[in-house]
Design an enzyme around this catalytic site. Structure first.
Site, PDB file in Angstrom:
ATOM      1  CB  ALA A 175      -0.879   0.000   1.251  1.00  0.00           C
ATOM      2  CG  MET A 176       2.218   5.142  -2.126  1.00  0.00           C
ATOM      3  SD  MET A 176       3.798   5.218  -1.230  1.00  0.00           S
ATOM      4  CE  MET A 176       3.866   6.964  -0.876  1.00  0.00           C
ATOM      5  CD  GLU A 194       0.348   2.408   3.729  1.00  0.00           C
ATOM      6  OE1 GLU A 194       0.943   3.502   3.642  1.00  0.00           O
ATOM      7  OE2 GLU A 194       0.961   1.319   3.708  1.00  0.00           O
ATOM      8  CG  HIS A 218       2.885   6.406   6.329  1.00  0.00           C
ATOM      9  ND1 HIS A 218       4.097   6.611   6.938  1.00  0.00           N
ATOM     10  CD2 HIS A 218       2.939   5.168   5.784  1.00  0.00           C
ATOM     11  CE1 HIS A 218       4.847   5.516   6.768  1.00  0.00           C
ATOM     12  NE2 HIS A 218       4.168   4.627   6.082  1.00  0.00           N
ATOM     13  CD  GLU A 250       7.365   3.278   5.289  1.00  0.00           C
ATOM     14  OE1 GLU A 250       6.485   2.701   5.957  1.00  0.00           O
ATOM     15  OE2 GLU A 250       7.106   3.918   4.246  1.00  0.00           O
TER      16      GLU A 250
END
Ligand code: BES
Ligand code: ZN
Length: 955
Positions: A357-358, A393, A396, A415
């Site tokens: 995933a991003m 995610e 983030h 991360e």
């Protein structure tokens, strides 16, 4: 003088030097400094180079730069700090022109997979200069025009050039551009590639059965430059206005909500979708997706519009992730004390996706298997994984997007931190998962394992060229990063941790940070010497082994602890550098009278300390590292170790401590301090075990031993031992899910049955065959959790006909989770012809390139398949090299195909092959697997005979 200092600071910033490593004004020139400081070395690439200076150079600094002044004094030898010479030529972008705002219009063409782009970048020119230098790769730049905001004058670039090696685009102007502000207009074209990076195409089957494509982006770490020319470094933050020229019937998404839709006069099938201006952000977080999608939506209690986009017909599979998202946003808002700053958050499932995933700001992209949950088809393991990935995610969005690392050396800030917070979030949402216990068997242990190699690296690692950047998305940045944050969290307590996080996020919002900035905030919140303690964990690789000795003195237990570096390779204890390592270790104990309450939490600041624990009876055991919180291994003398066995048997010792003891002992076996027989004997104490996570730890140990002892004459006896070990728990969990059973019981069943299958347990395999028949006939559907067991059992004894049946199931499934399950089972076949066909299938048209590697890996995990898979890799090196030009997937493939070999001959063959055929982004991985192969060989040599004798007597 001011100018000189500024230059020094800039050079320093450009070189991504750690603030500790100051530039010295005594150097004759910045070039000389640069050469000196870029000569940090990565040990496996180069011979020793000049060490970093032991002293710290001082020079006057103006107050604006004061953040560079505080110097963490780290109590360790400079000899073990990260140094390397970058093998690949690399320089960061010059600072003469920096971006302020991008206005980008992209027009994709799905007929020939190209796109056209027009871009206006508002720049600040800091110094008069003829060149504007930014990044671009595989783009055709047609035009560059400069418009000075002061004079209003336009100037066409005299030359424009792209260096495809350095990925640098230079537009040269004559006369030179004056300092001030202006806008560069760029026109360019590019291709929507099939390599899953930049702006790329992702395939899906249309309702008419034809192949169709979506256009999607993946920019981290350094691929925004493939989609538009840009200043593609995380510290070059700017705002973005994105516009997409797309067919009217397509869904088009970007980071921000749609601002307006305009007609596109040249083609009335198209329109222009314009998005709101983004906040100031890094290029790697920009995203857009164009294609056929549907969605489910809700608004979170803190007012954010959340949507999950899925392939057509699958929107129900987005509901689970949507509900997680809607709950996580307010949770993080409360935890960080800062609201999610964008008006919307979209999560979207992409069929072809290289990573899991991003975290693109406001538009998070996911592999389908990391987002979609089908009530019938999704296993408990996947559901749990999806909750973690969604939590990761979204973390983030604060940690990474709102505050971003200054350079990739500090990637772990993103991360490692998100890998810690995802567990906080899942623990909050799903307490029944007992996820923190699972953290230890998964994240924590994985980090210790990798970090015990001499080819590990420090968390903060100097990197330059994109290929080096790709390589550090590894278990050190993620798992060790998360593990040391967990240790720190425990050391300062949740309240101060939250306070510190809030200081950090508030102080650095919309800016970039170094690791030190995080320490400073936590230091302020807690009053503890965080920078000093944590520097020992992030700047040197590895972790300590703490040896314990104890004696009773009245009612006081006197514990003597000594630390040294743990190496998987026992020979390295004699190396020159061995004594250079030392850590500041937060330690704690627990004792038999109250195993759940840590006592005497203290900081081990020296290599040797004595701790007195009053009020401990002479018959009580005392255990170091309760809850496996500290990132270290513990070695007890045998007479102390046996004292724990009754507490393991009767489970007085909490699960995490049972796991910790077993895993530490296993580490001693790996490094030759104990024998494999010791661990096999100790496993006897786990007969009454019923905890999923403890079993998962036992399973990891047995699985590693199974890989190793497959190379002995008594492998069958080893498997029998394994069957015996697991048979009690197998009987108690059975095959049938029990009404209303817990999440962990469901996972325990598949764990235990899978392990039995790997030991070739005939009854389990027969039952698998029976269940698959019922499933195929439509008589009884196999629950998703049991499918891996069934598929692996069936194929393990299957022939080519069995394979055909499974491939048919693979092709017919339109759920990627199911395909993945089948794909990863195929390599368990023992029949060589079947295995050859599996490998061919892995690279066929039927398998997406994101999935190829996992099928090949499944073959490589099997002793019979390993040489086949390795030869197949070598034969297909060109194809694989082109398919995976860099990054994570190819590195994973190399690791898992090679690391379980056990001979020097294999180690050499791997070394030689990669020396002649380098694969970008796998350099460090190759060093690590070669080291692992040699360790396997030593291990077998050491313990082969003893284990044979033990097994003969045990069974
Ligand atoms: N930022 C990464 C995605 C990424 C990984 C980009 C590698 C470039 C290279 C993302 O946040 C991430 O960490 N994804 C993980 C999943 C996560 C739950 C551990 C992944 O893709 O494996
Ligand atoms: Zn991440």
């Amino acid at each position: 003088m001011f100018q000189a200092i500024r230059t020094l600071l800039e050079v320093e910033k450009r070189l991504s030097l750690h603030p500790r490593t100051r530039l010295c004004p005594l150097f004759a020139s910045t070039t000389q400094q640069k050469r000196y400081f870029t000569s940090y070395k990565r040990p496996f690439l180069h011979s020793a180079s000049q060490p970093a200076p032991a002293h710290t150079c001082c020079f006057p600094i103006n107050s604006a730069s004061s953040k560079f002044v505080t110097i963490a004094s780290v109590n360790m030898s400079s000899a073990v700090e990260a140094k390397k010479t970058s093998k690949l030529e690399f320089q960061r972008l010059p600072l003469n022109a920096v971006p302020v705002h991008y206005d980008i219009t992209i027009k994709p063409n799905f007929d020939n997979f190209t796109f056209e782009g027009v871009e206006n970048i508002d720049l600040k020119i800091n110094e008069t200069s003829p060149n504007i230098v930014m990044n671009a790769v595989e783009l055709n730049i047609l035009k560059a025009v400069w418009k000075d905001s002061g004079t209003g004058k336009e100037q066409v670039a005299q030359t424009i050039s792209v260096d495809e090696t350095t990925e640098i685009f230079t537009a040269a102007f004559q006369p030179p551009l004056q300092s001030g502000t202006g806008t560069i207009l760029l026109e360019f074209t590019g291709s929507m590639n099939d390599k899953m990076k930049g702006f790329y195409r992702s395939k899906f089957k249309g309702s008419d059965g034809q192949d169709k494509y979506n256009g999607v982006t993946q920019f981290e770490a350094t691929d925004a430059r493939r989609a538009f020319p840009c200043f593609d470094e995380p510290s070059h933050k700017a705002t973005f206005n994105i516009s997409l020229v797309v067919e009217k019937n397509k869904t088009a998404l970007s980071n921000m909500p749609v601002k307006e839709i305009q007609a596109y006069p040249e083609d009335d099938k198209l329109h222009v979708v314009k998005y709101e201006r983004s906040p100031i952000m890094s290029t790697y977080l920009v995203a857009y997706c164009i294609g056929d999608f549907e969605y489910v939506e809700t608004t979170s209690s803190d007012g954010v519009l959340c949507r999950v986009y899925t392939p057509p017909g699958k929107k129900n599979q987005g509901k689970f992730a949507l509900s997680v998202t809607a709950k996580v946003l307010p949770y993080y808002k409360e935890y960080f004390g800062i609201a999610y700053p964008l008006p919307k958050l979209d999560l979207i499932a992409i069929a072809d996706f290289s990573a899991g995933a991003m975290e693109n700001w406001g538009l998070i992209t996911y592999r389908e298997t990391c987002l979609l949950v089908d009530e019938e088809e999704t296993s408990a393991t996947s559901r749990q994984w999806i909750a973690l990935v969604v939590g990761h995610e979204i973390a983030h969005q604060w940690f990474g997007n709102y505050v971003t690392m200054e350079w990739w050396t500090h990637l772990w800030l993103n991360e490692g931190y998100a890998s810690f917070v995802e567990f906080l979030c899942v623990d909050f949402l799903f307490p029944e998962y007992d996820i923190w216990t699972q953290f230890v068997t998964d994240t924590f242990v994985r980090a210790l394992e990798l970090d015990s190699l001499k080819n590990s690296h420090p968390i903060e690692v100097p990197v330059g060229h994109p290929r080096e950047v790709d390589e550090i998305f590894d278990d050190i940045s993620y798992s060790k990063g998360a593990s040391i944050i967990r240790m720190l969290h425990r050391y300062i307590g949740d309240a101060d941790f939250r306070k510190g996080m809030n200081i950090y996020l508030t102080r650095h919002q919309y800016k970039n940070t170094f690791t030190e900035d995080l320490w400073r905030s936590l230091e302020e919140a807690s009053g503890k010497p965080i920078g000093q303690v944590m520097g020992t964990w992030t700047k040197q690789m590895g972790f300590p082994l703490i040896r314990v000795q104890s004696e009773q003195n009245g009612d006081t237990r006197v514990m003597r602890l000594t630390q040294e570096k743990y190496w998987a390779d026992p020979n390295l204890k004699n190396s020159k550098e061995h004594n250079d390592y030392s850590w500041m270790v937060p330690v704690a104990f627990c004792s038999a009278s109250d195993p759940n309450t840590p006592i005497c939490q203290t900081l081990m600041e020296e290599k040797m300390v004595t701790v007195e624990l009053p009020g401990i009876r002479s018959d009580e055991w005392v255990k170091l590292n309760p809850g496996a919180v500290g990132f270290y291994r513990v070695r007890y003398p045998p007479e102390l170790l046996v004292e724990f066995l009754p507490a393991i048997k009767n489970k007085i010792l909490p699960p995490l401590d049972r796991i910790g003891l077993l895993d530490d002992l296993f580490a001693m076996v790996q490094s030759g301090e104990s024998s494999t027989v010791d661990v096999l004997r100790t496993l006897d104490a786990f007969k009454n075990e019923d905890n999923f996570t403890v079993w998962s730890s036992i399973s990891n140990v047995m699985s590693k031993l199974n890989l190793l002892f497959a190379y002995t004459d008594y492998h069958d006896q080893f498997k029998k031992f394994g069957i015996h070990l697991f048979s009690g728990i197998a009987d108690s969990v059975g095959w049938e899910p029990k009404e209303g059973e817990s999440h962990l019981d469901t996972m325990l069943r598949s764990l235990v049955l899978l392990r039995l299958t790997s030991f070739g347990h005939e009854k389990t395999i027969q039952e698998s065959k029976r269940r698959l028949n019922l499933h195929r006939n439509g008589d009884q559907t196999i629950p998703a959790d049991l499918r891996p067991v069934v598929y692996r059992g069936v194929i393990s004894e299957g022939d080519e006909e069995t394979l055909e049946m499974m491939l048919k199931m693979y092709r017919e499934s339109d759920m990627l989770e199911e395909q993945d399950r089948i794909g990863r089972s195929l390599g368990l076949a023992k029949n060589l012809n079947v295995l050859k066909k599996v490998l061919e299938f892995a690279i066929s048209e039927d398998v997406r390139s994101q999935d190829t590697v996992f099928i090949m890996i499944s073959v490589g995990m099997n002793k019979v398949g390993r040489p086949l898979a390795w030869n197949f890799f070598k034969e297909n090196k060109k194809f694989l090299g082109e398919r995976y030009p860099s990054g994570g997937l190819i590195a994973r493939l190399v690791k898992h195909l090679c690391e379980n070999f056990v001979t020097e001959e294999d180690a050499r063959s791997v070394t030689e092959f990669f020396a002649e055929n380098p694969f970008a982004g796998t350099e460090r991985t190759v060093q690590q697997v070669v080291e692992s192969i040699r360790l396997n060989e030593q291990w077998l040599k050491r313990d082969e005979r003893l284990v044979g004798e033990f097994l003969t007597n045990a069974i």
